[in-house]
Each structure stands twice: as C-alpha cells, then as structure tokens.
Write a protein that holds these residues in place. Structure first.
Motif, PDB file in Angstrom:
ATOM      1  N   HIS A 112      -3.405  36.978 -25.838  1.00  0.00           N
ATOM      2  CA  HIS A 112      -4.812  37.380 -26.021  1.00  0.00           C
ATOM      3  C   HIS A 112      -5.003  38.856 -25.638  1.00  0.00           C
ATOM      4  CE1 HIS A 112      -9.239  36.298 -25.768  1.00  0.00           C
ATOM      5  NE2 HIS A 112      -9.215  37.460 -25.148  1.00  0.00           N
ATOM      6  N   GLU A 169      -5.746  42.390 -28.024  1.00  0.00           N
ATOM      7  CA  GLU A 169      -6.845  43.338 -27.808  1.00  0.00           C
ATOM      8  C   GLU A 169      -6.299  44.745 -27.580  1.00  0.00           C
ATOM      9  OE1 GLU A 169      -9.134  41.497 -24.680  1.00  0.00           O
ATOM     10  OE2 GLU A 169      -9.955  40.019 -26.066  1.00  0.00           O
ATOM     11  N   HIS A 217     -12.115  35.738 -31.452  1.00  0.00           N
ATOM     12  CA  HIS A 217     -12.036  35.880 -29.995  1.00  0.00           C
ATOM     13  C   HIS A 217     -12.086  34.511 -29.310  1.00  0.00           C
ATOM     14  CE1 HIS A 217     -13.503  38.001 -26.142  1.00  0.00           C
ATOM     15  NE2 HIS A 217     -12.195  38.093 -26.241  1.00  0.00           N
ATOM     16  N   GLU A 259     -17.002  41.723 -23.534  1.00  0.00           N
ATOM     17  CA  GLU A 259     -16.399  41.941 -24.859  1.00  0.00           C
ATOM     18  C   GLU A 259     -17.319  41.426 -25.969  1.00  0.00           C
ATOM     19  OE1 GLU A 259     -11.702  41.979 -23.563  1.00  0.00           O
ATOM     20  OE2 GLU A 259     -12.560  40.085 -24.205  1.00  0.00           O
TER      21      GLU A 259
HETATM   22 FE   LIG Z   1     -10.902  38.837 -24.736  1.00  0.00          FE
END
Ligand SMILES: [Fe+2]
Ligand SMILES: [Fe+2]
Length: 232
Positions: free
Chosen positions: A132, A136, A166, A214
């Motif tokens: 993850h 990003e 996400h 985010e």
């Molecule tokens: Fe994230």
C-alpha cells in the motif's frame, strides 16, 4: 470540540494530547520547545502555520476536516508530510511491533499454536501495508509532483483512480486486535501481550487519521488542480 490555535503554547498542546508528539516530530520539531507558541515555532522552522494547525487539529478531532478548505494548502507540502508518516511506519512502528510480537511469542509456554496464527496474520498484514505504502510512494506521489511541477496532467492516472483503489489498511488492524482479545490462549505473559495490543491501538489510530488525510484532504486538493489544468 477543542481546536488548537496559532497563539497556543506547543508545550500545553502536548500536555493536552501527548499522542500528537510523533505527528509534531514529522515537522522536524523535537522536545525542548520552552514556552514558544505554535506561531513562534512555525516561523522559526519555516513551517506553514495553517498547514501545521490543520494536521494537528485533524489528529486531535476526527470531525475537523469539515471546517477546512483544501484549496488553502500546498499539495507538495502535504505529500512531504505523508511521506514522513510512511517513513515513521516503516522505520519505527513496524520494527517496534515486530519486536513486541517476538517478545510475546518468546513468553509463550506450552501450546503456542494460536500465537503462531497471530504471527501469520500479522506478517500478511505487514506485507499488505508495505505494498500500500509502496504504491503511494511510487505511483501516487510522483503523479502529484508531476501535476504540480509541469502544470499538465499525465494521462495514465488520476486522483479519482487513487480514491477508488485506496484500500482501508486500518481495518485489518482491528481484525488482528480482535483475534488477540478474543482468541489468544492464556499461555503467554499478560504484560507482554498487553504491550503488543497497546501498540496496535496506537498504530490503528495513527493510520486511520493518516488515511483520512489522504481521502479528505489530498484527494480534493489534487482534484482541484486537475480541474484547473483541464480548463487551461
Ligand atoms: Fe493510504
Ligand atoms: Fe499513506
């Protein structure tokens, strides 16, 4: 809802919510701050005061985002902050959790099957978290930097795509906590298990707030830039 202001002394903010300390550290602020106000410290460290207040208030109050205008903040500053948070997870939180879980496994006597199961679950979670963060760092942040720097939109990606993809990495921490609270066999030392669990609670809160930043701040901020670029 308590909202911190620029004239508040940072030492008093820490007194009210010591959990903000790692968040404050991400702005290169360390302890030994005397009686300085937030405005003083931000000026001295060349930090955007409004951005600093937005971040600490977001961590302090889950509803704070509703009062923010994402157009006010620099996306690059936000990316820098998010990157520092990723570094904190990878270089501090994960090694700390590894150590606490190893202590827990070592403290186990007799049948330790359940603890091994917790280790397997944790390792799987840890790998997902790394993927993850890596996505990003390698795909989302460079896209934003290109967008801001060149004032053109790279065609292969959009922040909407990030928003859709996400994932909620924080939900699995809850599963892990439940596994420990409900299903661990009593063949370990209580205090050692509690330490691991407390660190998981702390991490869960931090990463939940990180994901909120985010989703609720980064996404609208970048969407706004995409729209401006389309118009030109
Ligand atoms: Fe994230
Ligand atoms: Fe992230």
């Amino acid at each position: 809802m308590q909202i911190f202001k620029s004239q508040d002394r940072l030492a008093e903010v820490i007194e009210i919510n010591p959990k903000l300390l790692p968040v404050i550290n991400r702005f290169n602020i360390s302890l030994g701050i005397g009686n300085q106000t937030i405005a003083d410290i931000c000026k001295q460290k060349e930090i955007d005061k409004e951005f600093f207040l937005a971040i600490i208030n977001t961590y302090h109050n889950p509803e704070f985002f509703q009062e923010l205008d994402p157009k006010k903040f620099s996306p690059l500053e936000l990316v820098r902050y998010l990157h520092k948070t990723h570094e904190y997870y990878l270089n501090y939180t994960i090694p700390k959790l590894d150590e606490l879980l190893d202590n827990l496994i070592e403290s186990c006597e007799g049948s330790c099957g359940n603890i091994q199961m917790i280790k397997t679950f944790y390792n799987k979670y840890k790998n997902e978290l790394k993927v993850h963060i890596d996505d990003e760092e390698k795909r989302v942040f460079p896209y934003i930097e290109t967008l801001v720097g060149r004032k053109e939109k790279p065609v292969e990606f959009s922040i909407h795509k990030f928003e859709e993809e996400h994932t909620n990495v924080e939900e699995k921490i809850n599963d892990l906590k439940n596994l420990i609270i409900r299903h661990i066999e009593p063949t370990y030392k209580n205090n050692t298990a509690n330490e691991f669990l407390f660190e998981l609670y702390r991490f869960e809160k931090d990463i939940r707030d990180h994901a909120r930043i985010e989703d609720n701040l980064l996404v609208p901020l970048v969407e706004n830039i995409e729209k401006q670029i389309k118009r030109t």
